[in-house]
Motif scaffolding. Structure first.
Motif, short mmCIF file in Angstrom:
data_model
loop_
_atom_site.label_atom_id
_atom_site.label_comp_id
_atom_site.label_asym_id
_atom_site.label_seq_id
_atom_site.Cartn_x
_atom_site.Cartn_y
_atom_site.Cartn_z
N ALA A 171 0.83 -1.20 0.00
CA ALA A 171 0.00 0.00 0.00
C ALA A 171 0.86 1.25 0.00
O ALA A 171 2.05 1.23 0.36
CB ALA A 171 -0.92 0.00 1.23
N ALA A 172 0.24 2.37 -0.40
CA ALA A 172 0.93 3.65 -0.45
C ALA A 172 1.13 4.23 0.94
O ALA A 172 0.60 3.72 1.94
CB ALA A 172 0.14 4.62 -1.33
N GLU A 173 1.88 5.33 0.99
CA GLU A 173 2.28 5.92 2.28
C GLU A 173 1.11 6.32 3.16
O GLU A 173 1.17 6.19 4.39
CB GLU A 173 3.18 7.14 2.02
N ARG A 174 0.02 6.80 2.58
CA ARG A 174 -1.09 7.32 3.38
C ARG A 174 -2.15 6.27 3.70
O ARG A 174 -3.17 6.58 4.30
CB ARG A 174 -1.74 8.49 2.65
N THR A 175 -1.92 5.02 3.29
CA THR A 175 -2.90 3.97 3.54
C THR A 175 -2.99 3.68 5.04
O THR A 175 -1.99 3.71 5.75
CB THR A 175 -2.50 2.69 2.79
N LYS A 176 -4.20 3.36 5.49
CA LYS A 176 -4.42 3.11 6.91
C LYS A 176 -3.86 1.74 7.31
O LYS A 176 -4.45 0.70 7.04
CB LYS A 176 -5.90 3.19 7.26
N VAL A 177 -2.70 1.79 7.93
CA VAL A 177 -2.05 0.60 8.49
C VAL A 177 -1.51 1.00 9.85
O VAL A 177 -0.88 2.05 9.98
CB VAL A 177 -0.89 0.10 7.59
N ASP A 178 -1.76 0.20 10.87
CA ASP A 178 -1.33 0.55 12.22
C ASP A 178 -0.56 -0.57 12.88
O ASP A 178 -0.76 -1.77 12.58
CB ASP A 178 -2.53 0.91 13.10
N VAL A 179 0.32 -0.19 13.81
CA VAL A 179 1.04 -1.14 14.65
C VAL A 179 0.22 -1.38 15.90
O VAL A 179 -0.24 -0.43 16.54
CB VAL A 179 2.43 -0.61 15.02
N ILE A 180 0.03 -2.66 16.25
CA ILE A 180 -0.70 -3.01 17.47
C ILE A 180 0.13 -4.01 18.27
O ILE A 180 1.05 -4.64 17.74
CB ILE A 180 -2.08 -3.61 17.17
N SER A 181 -0.19 -4.11 19.55
CA SER A 181 0.36 -5.18 20.38
C SER A 181 -0.80 -6.09 20.80
O SER A 181 -1.93 -5.64 21.00
CB SER A 181 1.08 -4.63 21.61
#
Length: 736
Positions: free
Chosen positions: A497-507
């Motif tokens: 995905a591109a830079e602004r795509t919604k991807v998050d780090v979770i624990s």
């Protein structure tokens, strides 16, 4: 028994197999230092896990069908095919790229075997099929010679319309022609042909010493003595060898001196021929072609992607007198546009037909068909038998009465699915496994593994027990917290995905009765590839929040709310980061030398932003990705195109990047060593602190294990674009 000639290893294996057919020869390994728990042994030895795209589902066996003559009776041919498919290989290993040896060529091998163990020919002798093929078993690639006896019902089953009982051949004699590991060297073996007492094949056991250049070369090994000679010149890569009917000449698809330029669909190969005995008199006969196959000593069939966009089969007619060169060779197209046709096979003296693999616009599956050279029309063979299976790389018997190919076998109660497949490698203190999942990682003590299935994140003990899903969404990359037991970090969202795509780090706390999740990043601007510091206080990750993917460090417990700092800054991509066990370094992949080019190198940097240095560069425009530190922090494992491609991509199922192999190197970039040898995309490696005993870890089969794609570039039909519902891949590999 008095033997008057020395027996190499493969003949000894033959004796054991025939006299004691239920005995398996164990693999020798260093004994564990203490008792294993959940498959893990506390030891100074370590374990590397990696993933190969789709490979866990390649349950290939070699099959054969009778061919009805004349070809004009197509209905009878289809009826016969539907009842007489015979499985020739063992139903357990991954078996592919077969060859029916000519009776005149196989006789020297038969004479070399002890006659006491071979049936005495009588009128009641069962019919047999002789087969040479590649097999992946016991953690390596090797070449086998099988004699499969079919019993009295074989002749009866050849009549069209009769019901065959040939799925389980009655008896099998088997010889391992090449050892899987030779003098400590592991290699890919491919496209074997038996010619007299010589086995001609491709191997990757000799490195080139040049980054981003293929190790594939053609060799000849004497089956009696084991002596081997290289037929490919140094500095050149050859693929897909085929030997002429006389045995005098070998044709190859070769990159020549120009080398590999990163192609992932059609390689930039030309057709060369040379003398089989020693590789001399080498000459290029066709520009732009692959997968050569001889019709006679003056006719070569081959494939290429045509100017109209269709893959087609062509014929090269060599001059019978005078100099052989591209200018004197007549090339003509054989198969028409409208159907992708490739990997042709022919047989000596047969001017009536050839066999090809096809992808028709109305099918999602690759099938084997005959092409009538007189009427210029196709005759379908495998679609009436197994319409919903891919069929690969046909080969004809010398008398053109049978066609062979490989396809995926259906799951059965006799075969388990491998969660971890042990892979032999040149490093005795490293246990190497292919895992059925991507982005694996080890817990601090090595007693648990996290991995993703795309979708879904799972955890398991290394012995495959207690496997469970802890996240049912789309996740990629995993890392265990080194201090807080049971905490796993991952990225949630689209993987490419591109830079602004919604991807998050979770624990995720996987030890909670119901796994609990905590989002650590804010804004969702492609935050991914988390890796914790060894003290468990910080997490390094990549983010596209600036408009470019760079590295950041945040609080491991509270995430960005607990503090964040930028580590790298520039108009390029820094990604796939990993924190060293001593806390001193962060390794990552970057395209900073040529932003946006798709070329990635490995760099290291101190957590305070100082000491930036390059570790690995895979030649000009090369790729090195997914670095992971060894448990002692002195080396890294990574995936790379450092050894180029090992086979023609169209001859295998879909691989996004058919050049990926697993390598290890020291932190200064020296001591690069190749661990895997195959034609697949090996990637996302991890290096764990515990030693897993080098043996396969199997799980019960759940339904059909044949869920893999055909080459995505075959989904394109020039008149209609991509086939409806078919996935498409870019012409060059992607990087997440």
């Amino acid at each position: 028994m008095n033997l008057r000639f020395p027996l190499p290893f493969y003949f000894i294996s033959f004796f054991i197999l025939i006299l004691c057919p239920t005995i398996k020869i164990p693999t020798l390994a260093s004994p564990p230092s203490t008792t294993a728990v959940n498959g893990v042994t506390p030891n100074s030895q370590t374990t590397i896990l990696f993933n190969s795209v789709g490979r866990s589902n390649y349950n290939f066996d070699i099959y054969t069908l009778p061919l009805s003559r004349p070809l004009s009776d197509h209905a009878a041919a289809a009826a016969a095919a539907n009842t007489n498919e015979l499985k020739l290989t063992d139903g357990v290993s991954v078996n592919f790229n077969g060859h029916f040896p000519h009776p005149n060529y196989s006789s020297p091998l038969t004479l070399a075997l002890p006659q006491l163990l071979l049936p005495t020919p009588t009128s009641a002798t069962p019919h047999s099929t002789h087969l040479v093929y590649v097999s992946e078993r016991n953690g390596t690639s090797s070449i086998y010679y099988d004699v499969v006896y079919h019993g009295d019902d074989f002749a009866t089953s050849q009549r069209p319309g009769s019901r065959s009982t040939l799925q389980s051949p009655g008896h099998r004699l088997q010889v391992q022609l090449l050892p899987g590991v030779d003098a400590g060297r592991v290699s890919l073996k491919d496209r074997p042909t038996l010619v007299g007492e010589d086995l001609i094949y491709v191997s990757t056991h000799e490195g080139t010493g040049v980054p981003r250049s293929s190790w594939a070369a053609v060799y000849a090994t004497h089956v009696g003595t084991g002596s081997t000679r290289r037929l490919t010149p140094r500095g050149v890569a050859d693929f897909s060898p085929a030997v002429s009917p006389s045995g005098d000449w070998t044709a190859v698809a070769s990159l020549g001196v120009k080398g590999w330029d990163g192609e992932v669909a059609e390689l930039g190969t030309d057709i060369y021929v040379f003398l089989t005995r020693d590789g001399s008199s080498r000459v290029m006969v066709v520009e732009h072609g692959g997968w050569p196959n001889w019709g006679d000593d003056y006719t070569i069939y081959f494939h290429r992607k045509s100017e109209d966009g269709w893959w087609g089969v062509y014929r090269a007619s060599l001059p019978r007198v005078g100099r052989v060169a591209t200018e004197s060779v007549v090339v003509e197209r054989v198969t028409p546009p409208g159907i992708h046709s490739f990997t042709p096979t022919a047989s000596s003296g047969n001017n009536e037909f050839i066999a090809v693999a096809t992808r028709r616009p109305d099918s999602e599956y690759r099938h084997i068909e005959l092409f009538d050279l007189v009427r210029s029309e196709f005759k379908e063979l495998t679609r009436p038998v197994s319409p919903y299976a891919h069929h690969f790389n046909p080969f004809l018997s010398p008398d053109s009465t049978r066609i062979g190919y490989h396809r995926c076998r259906a799951a059965s109660h006799e075969t388990d699915h491998l969660f971890l497949e042990n892979i032999q490698n040149p490093e005795p203190d490293i246990s190497l496994f292919r895992v059925d999942g991507s982005f694996p990682s080890f817990s601090r003590t090595g007693d648990r593994i996290a991995f993703v299935k795309l979708p879904g994140l799972y955890i398991s003990h290394p012995d495959g027990t207690n496997q469970r899903m802890v996240l049912d969404g789309n996740a990629f990359s995993t890392a265990w917290d080194p201090v807080r037991q049971g905490v796993v970090y991952t990225s949630t969202g689209p993987i490419f995905a591109a830079e602004r795509t919604k991807v998050d780090v979770i624990s995720i706390n996987v030890d909670d009765e119901k796994p609990s999740y905590k989002k650590l990043t804010e804004g969702g601007e492609n935050n991914a590839f988390p890796s914790p510091s060894p003290d468990g206080k910080w997490v390094v990750f990549r983010s596209g929040r600036s408009g470019h993917k760079n590295l950041y460090i945040m609080d491991a417990v509270e995430g960005e709310k607990g503090g964040i700092q930028r580590l790298t800054d520039g108009p390029w991509t820094d990604t796939m980061c990993n924190w060293s066990p001593d806390g001193e370094w962060i390794a990552f992949a970057t395209d900073r030398e040529n932003p946006g080019s798709g070329s990635y190198e490995l760099y290291m940097i101190h957590p305070n932003g100082t000491g930036l240095q390059r570790v690995i560069k895979s030649g000009s425009a090369g790729r090195a990705n997914h670095p992971w530190f060894s448990p002692d922090g002195k080396s890294i494992v990574f995936t790379s195109d450092y050894a180029g491609v090992s086979a023609e991509p169209i001859a295998t199922p879909h691989q996004f990047q058919p050049y990926g192999d697993i390598f290890v190197a020291k932190l200064d970039g020296s001591g690069i060593q190749r661990l895997t040898h195959n034609s697949y995309e090996d990637g996302t490696p991890t290096w764990g602190p515990a030693y897993i005993r080098p043996a396969d870890v199997a799980q019960p089969t759940e339904g059909q294990r044949c869920s893999f794609d055909d080459c995505h570039f075959l989904n394109v039909t020039p008149d209609h674009g991509a086939a409806e519902g078919s996935p498409m891949a870019p012409s060059r590999g992607q990087c997440v």
